[in-house]
Design a protein around this motif. Structure first.
Motif, PDB file in Angstrom:
ATOM      1  N   PHE A 109     -31.767-109.253  19.022  1.00  0.00           N
ATOM      2  CA  PHE A 109     -31.222-110.073  20.104  1.00  0.00           C
ATOM      3  C   PHE A 109     -31.319-111.558  19.771  1.00  0.00           C
ATOM      4  O   PHE A 109     -30.329-112.294  19.878  1.00  0.00           O
ATOM      5  CB  PHE A 109     -31.986-109.765  21.398  1.00  0.00           C
ATOM      6  CG  PHE A 109     -31.564-110.580  22.583  1.00  0.00           C
ATOM      7  CD1 PHE A 109     -30.347-110.349  23.216  1.00  0.00           C
ATOM      8  CD2 PHE A 109     -32.385-111.582  23.090  1.00  0.00           C
ATOM      9  CE1 PHE A 109     -29.959-111.096  24.322  1.00  0.00           C
ATOM     10  CE2 PHE A 109     -32.010-112.330  24.195  1.00  0.00           C
ATOM     11  CZ  PHE A 109     -30.784-112.093  24.815  1.00  0.00           C
ATOM     12  N   PHE A 110     -32.493-111.998  19.341  1.00  0.00           N
ATOM     13  CA  PHE A 110     -32.659-113.422  19.051  1.00  0.00           C
ATOM     14  C   PHE A 110     -31.997-113.822  17.735  1.00  0.00           C
ATOM     15  O   PHE A 110     -31.531-114.965  17.590  1.00  0.00           O
ATOM     16  CB  PHE A 110     -34.138-113.789  19.048  1.00  0.00           C
ATOM     17  CG  PHE A 110     -34.741-113.816  20.425  1.00  0.00           C
ATOM     18  CD1 PHE A 110     -34.172-114.595  21.426  1.00  0.00           C
ATOM     19  CD2 PHE A 110     -35.870-113.078  20.735  1.00  0.00           C
ATOM     20  CE1 PHE A 110     -34.717-114.622  22.701  1.00  0.00           C
ATOM     21  CE2 PHE A 110     -36.411-113.099  22.008  1.00  0.00           C
ATOM     22  CZ  PHE A 110     -35.838-113.878  22.998  1.00  0.00           C
ATOM     23  N   ALA A 111     -31.924-112.906  16.780  1.00  0.00           N
ATOM     24  CA  ALA A 111     -31.216-113.209  15.535  1.00  0.00           C
ATOM     25  C   ALA A 111     -29.743-113.461  15.812  1.00  0.00           C
ATOM     26  O   ALA A 111     -29.133-114.388  15.258  1.00  0.00           O
ATOM     27  CB  ALA A 111     -31.388-112.057  14.535  1.00  0.00           C
ATOM     28  N   ARG A 112     -29.149-112.655  16.700  1.00  0.00           N
ATOM     29  CA  ARG A 112     -27.743-112.844  17.056  1.00  0.00           C
ATOM     30  C   ARG A 112     -27.532-114.154  17.809  1.00  0.00           C
ATOM     31  O   ARG A 112     -26.545-114.858  17.564  1.00  0.00           O
ATOM     32  CB  ARG A 112     -27.268-111.679  17.911  1.00  0.00           C
ATOM     33  CG  ARG A 112     -27.072-110.377  17.138  1.00  0.00           C
ATOM     34  CD  ARG A 112     -26.556-109.298  18.068  1.00  0.00           C
ATOM     35  NE  ARG A 112     -26.292-108.041  17.345  1.00  0.00           N
ATOM     36  CZ  ARG A 112     -25.859-106.926  17.933  1.00  0.00           C
ATOM     37  NH1 ARG A 112     -25.632-106.912  19.244  1.00  0.00           N
ATOM     38  NH2 ARG A 112     -25.642-105.837  17.214  1.00  0.00           N
ATOM     39  N   ARG A 113     -28.441-114.480  18.694  1.00  0.00           N
ATOM     40  CA  ARG A 113     -28.296-115.715  19.475  1.00  0.00           C
ATOM     41  C   ARG A 113     -28.400-116.945  18.587  1.00  0.00           C
ATOM     42  O   ARG A 113     -27.689-117.942  18.798  1.00  0.00           O
ATOM     43  CB  ARG A 113     -29.344-115.776  20.583  1.00  0.00           C
ATOM     44  CG  ARG A 113     -29.250-114.635  21.578  1.00  0.00           C
ATOM     45  CD  ARG A 113     -29.938-114.948  22.896  1.00  0.00           C
ATOM     46  NE  ARG A 113     -29.098-115.790  23.717  1.00  0.00           N
ATOM     47  CZ  ARG A 113     -29.414-116.179  24.956  1.00  0.00           C
ATOM     48  NH1 ARG A 113     -30.562-115.803  25.487  1.00  0.00           N
ATOM     49  NH2 ARG A 113     -28.627-116.949  25.653  1.00  0.00           N
ATOM     50  N   MET A 114     -29.280-116.895  17.583  1.00  0.00           N
ATOM     51  CA  MET A 114     -29.395-118.014  16.658  1.00  0.00           C
ATOM     52  C   MET A 114     -28.144-118.142  15.818  1.00  0.00           C
ATOM     53  O   MET A 114     -27.690-119.248  15.523  1.00  0.00           O
ATOM     54  CB  MET A 114     -30.625-117.836  15.772  1.00  0.00           C
ATOM     55  CG  MET A 114     -31.961-117.993  16.497  1.00  0.00           C
ATOM     56  SD  MET A 114     -33.376-117.936  15.383  1.00  0.00           S
ATOM     57  CE  MET A 114     -33.080-119.380  14.373  1.00  0.00           C
TER      58      MET A 114
END
Length: 298
Positions: free
Chosen positions: A290-295
């Motif tokens: 989730f956070f990898a995609r948001r970054m």
């Protein structure tokens, strides 16, 4: 009269003096002297009354944040607690509030071991927190993701499997509506009425929340994908409902029903070290993606 100790007749005497003054002003004629009063009514001078303002109520103490600085913050909320036990297994007496706290701690440990997120728990002991304060804690901490951990329960049948809920003004199905009604009742059990809180009741599902709702749904889908190989899940894993604990307008949030406490097989899984580790691992994997995609989208 001793200082600081008002007598019982003070309010009545002041009331008589006020009425006498009002009557004089209305008629234009002075009233007869009220000799029974301890002072001359017409000669009474205005007095100011000072009432000390009570200090503002202290909010819930913010929990400790763990993890490396600069990492996104995940707040894990262990559902129920204190005088609200949540669901109870009728055969073993296993209580939801105890199970969710153990799972929340397991998720925290898994995320910290992964090293890609900071973590805070809304509660790390057996205490009751009203629904608005649960997501309020996360908002005050400026959390990037909020996960409220729960266990489902039914009166009849033996359903199994985990489910993730995100916010909607309309329930996705009858079971979602039933769960929302049960979970939203937690504050009523504790004698708290949230419907009268304008800060909560005024939050509407509108375009300003669309991005947050989309992000919440995206995480729920990720969690379903990562959980299916590890834990029992429902076929329709992602559902929507009007859940009070998810009504933060600016923070992706899900309610994670980890299984059915009323079903023996699910209850045993949820209360086992192996079960908690698998639940925590599924959350860790989903959080990382989730956070990898948001970054990558920035």
């Amino acid at each position: 009269m001793a200082a600081g100790r008002p007598t019982r007749w003070t309010a009545a005497v002041v009331g008589v003096a006020v009425l006498a003054t009002a009557a004089t002003a209305a008629s234009g004629d002075p009233l007869p002297q009220l000799d029974f009063l301890p002072w001359k009514a017409r000669a009474a001078t205005p007095r100011k009354v000072t009432v000390p303002v009570p200090p503002p109520a202290r909010g819930v103490r913010l929990p400790r944040i763990r993890g490396a600085a600069g990492r996104p913050l995940v707040v894990i909320d262990a559902g129920h607690g204190g005088g609200d036990p949540g669901a109870i297994n009728p055969a073993t007496g296993l209580r939801e509030k105890d199970v969710t706290l153990k799972i929340a701690r397991a998720i925290r440990d898994a995320l910290l071991d992964g090293g890609r997120a900071r973590v805070a728990l809304t509660r790390d002991d057996d205490r009751f927190i009203v629904l608005r304060e649960r997501f309020g804690i996360a908002r005050r901490l400026k959390a990037d993701l909020f996960i409220s951990v729960h266990c489902d329960s039914v009166g009849t049948g033996t359903p199994t499997g985990a489910t993730a809920y995100t916010l909607s003004d309309v329930a996705s199905d009858r079971e979602a509506a039933r769960l929302a009604a049960r979970e939203n009742r937690a504050d009523v059990i504790a004698g708290v009425t949230l419907d009268r809180d304008p800060d909560v009741s005024s939050i509407l599902i509108d375009l300003t929340q669309r991005e947050t709702m989309n992000a919440s749904a995206g995480f729920a889908r990720l969690l379903g994908r990562e959980a299916r190989p590890l834990i029992p899940t429902k076929t329709n894993f992602h559902r929507t409902a009007s859940l009070m604990v998810l009504k933060a307008p600016d923070m992706p949030s899900i309610l994670f029903e980890t299984g059915y406490l009323s079903t023996a097989s699910d209850a045993a899984f949820l209360d086992s070290d192996e079960g908690r580790e698998k639940i925590a691992e599924s959350v860790r994997r989903a959080v990382d993606v989730f956070f990898a995609r948001r970054m990558a989208e920035r």
